[in-house]
Motif scaffolding. Structure first.
Motif, short mmCIF file in Angstrom:
data_model
loop_
_atom_site.label_atom_id
_atom_site.label_comp_id
_atom_site.label_asym_id
_atom_site.label_seq_id
_atom_site.Cartn_x
_atom_site.Cartn_y
_atom_site.Cartn_z
N GLU A 49 0.84 -1.21 0.00
CA GLU A 49 0.00 0.00 0.00
C GLU A 49 0.87 1.26 0.00
OE1 GLU A 49 -4.10 1.50 2.21
OE2 GLU A 49 -2.95 -0.16 3.05
N SER A 86 -4.77 -0.50 -2.77
CA SER A 86 -5.48 0.49 -1.96
C SER A 86 -6.54 -0.25 -1.15
CB SER A 86 -6.14 1.55 -2.86
OG SER A 86 -6.73 2.56 -2.07
N THR A 87 -6.63 0.06 0.13
CA THR A 87 -7.58 -0.61 1.01
C THR A 87 -8.76 0.30 1.30
OG1 THR A 87 -5.77 -1.85 2.03
CG2 THR A 87 -7.85 -1.76 3.24
N THR A 94 -9.05 -4.89 0.05
CA THR A 94 -7.83 -4.38 -0.57
C THR A 94 -7.83 -4.73 -2.05
OG1 THR A 94 -6.65 -4.65 1.52
CG2 THR A 94 -5.32 -4.39 -0.45
#
Length: 437
Positions: free
Chosen positions: A45, A51-52, A58
């Protein structure tokens, strides 16, 4: 041999854009602990590989080059506005080209909606549907939900529909601020901007002999090299000074300097330059989180890059830029420089006095400007001692008078006095490390 952490990062990097991952899935598929998987995902990330998004998971996203750092993915937008994805979650990895505010009649609004856009609008169901049909994602403000029809269409077209509690103006300001912050970050040169992936670093191994060092000097004309083990992990640096007096059969491991100072790809060039000047070193190894050698940067290359960047047009303004914007440079009768400006509302603390943080920024900038009159190079503040301080109220005019008290080849010292109504309200001593061009 690659570590578990590196294997997980390689696995993530090879995933298809838009693929969803989880800690449990990574742990199961690669046979590692959930803790190891979690740390690797967090590292991915930080590297911009994933991207979570809360309540979604995620997602593998496209890693943006520095030239396109200001472009946001829909997943990043969700996090910026603290939103909730109500449809089209499979499209979160996509990048938006621009956002459109839907504050007009539907017919007029749709003229501005194009594929890759993000329409920011309230609870206008027809606008949501038509926007999706035209290839644009939707951000619904005011905490409103989308209709089931819109949700199904979003899933079908893989275009996110996001709901957030903020109003349209606030959301637009938040996204604009995020883009603006990225523009500023884009201007800050990092070590990774100097590394050439097509040109691997020249190094020696722990079991090489001193004779190999001399051969390398003849081949490359360099006089210092990083030393790595069989897995590429950095263990030391060896220079011509280290091998003096040692036989050609001596192992490099026995003569090298262990635990050398290193930088990472995300270290700023300014910080790297300061480290080189302060420690008096000419070459810095660049390593990753596992301390594996990625490359080297020289002091000469760092200074050239910093000088090149100073000639480029600036895009974003930092807080420091905004602070000093209202101050003008004035020459006093004796020819000395002085900076004059007024304490604006944004420069005050909760009591209405000039903020200490703002004051130190003004003092530092005045000291640097004064030094640049005599030193044509870059500099980094090494020490600031504020030894007198009195409150200055809002809308009061202040005068800042910097005076050079020492200027050497590597260090400059400036005494700075700040006046209001001919009274000294602050005194400081600024020491700066000078970087020669």
């Amino acid at each position: 041999m690659a570590t578990k952490h590196e294997k997980i990062l390689e696995y993530i990097e090879n995933l298809e854009i838009g693929h969803k991952i989880s800690v449990r899935q990574i742990a199961r598929e690669l046979g590692v602990s959930e803790g190891t998987a979690y740390r690797a995902i967090k590292d991915a990330e930080n590297q911009g590989l994933v991207s979570t998004v809360e309540r979604v998971g995620t997602v593998r996203i496209e890693k943006k080059h520095r030239s396109k750092i200001e472009r946001l993915t829909f997943a990043e937008v969700v996090n910026i506005v603290d939103g909730q994805v109500v449809g089209g979650s499979t499209g979160l990895h996509k990048t938006l080209n621009k956002f459109v505010i839907g504050a007009m009649k539907l017919e007029a609004m749709i003229r501005y909606v194009e594929p890759g856009n993000l329409l920011i609008v309230g609870n206008r169901d027809n606008a949501h549907r038509i926007s999706l049909e035209r290839g644009a994602a939707v951000l619904i403000t005011g905490g409103f939900d989308a209709t089931e029809e819109v949700k199904r269409l979003a899933d079908q077209l893989e275009l996110p529909v996001i709901s957030c509690t903020y109003d349209t103006f606030t959301v637009a300001a938040m996204i604009n601020r995020a883009i603006y912050d990225r523009l500023i970050k884009k201007e800050i040169l990092l070590v990774e901007d100097m590394l050439n992936p097509e040109k691997p670093p020249i190094f020696l191994r722990l079991d090489d002999r001193v004779s190999r060092f001399h051969e390398s000097v003849q081949e490359t004309k360099h006089s210092r090299y990083p030393v790595v083990d069989a897995n590429g992990k950095l263990h030391g640096m060896v220079t011509a000074k280290d091998v003096v007096g040692h036989s050609s059969d001596e192992r490099i491991e026995r003569v090298m300097t262990k635990n050398p100072i290193t930088v990472t790809p995300k270290t700023s060039l300014a910080a790297a330059a300061h480290e080189m000047v302060w420690e008096g070193i000419e070459l810095l190894p660049v390593v990753n989180t596992q301390h594996h050698l990625l490359g080297v940067i020289s002091r000469q290359d760092v200074i050239k890059s910093l000088q090149y960047m100073q000639k480029q047009p600036q895009v974003g303004e930092t807080i420091n830029d905004l602070i000093v914007k209202g101050f003008e440079e004035v020459k006093e009768r004796g020819g000395e420089l002085m900076y004059r400006g007024v304490v604006a509302p944004q420069m005050t603390d909760p009591l209405g006095n000039l903020s200490t943080g703002v004051l130190t920024a003004l003092i530092t900038e005045a000291a640097h400007r004064r030094l640049r009159r005599q030193h044509r190079g870059d500099m980094v503040t090494d020490n600031l001692t504020l030894y007198s301080l009195k409150p200055v109220q809002l809308e009061r005019e202040i005068h800042i008078r910097p005076r050079v008290i020492e200027l050497g080849r590597k260090v400059g010292k400036v005494d700075v006095e700040v006046y209001h109504d001919s009274q000294v309200v602050a005194k400081a001593l600024v020491t700066a490390q000078l970087i020669e061009r």
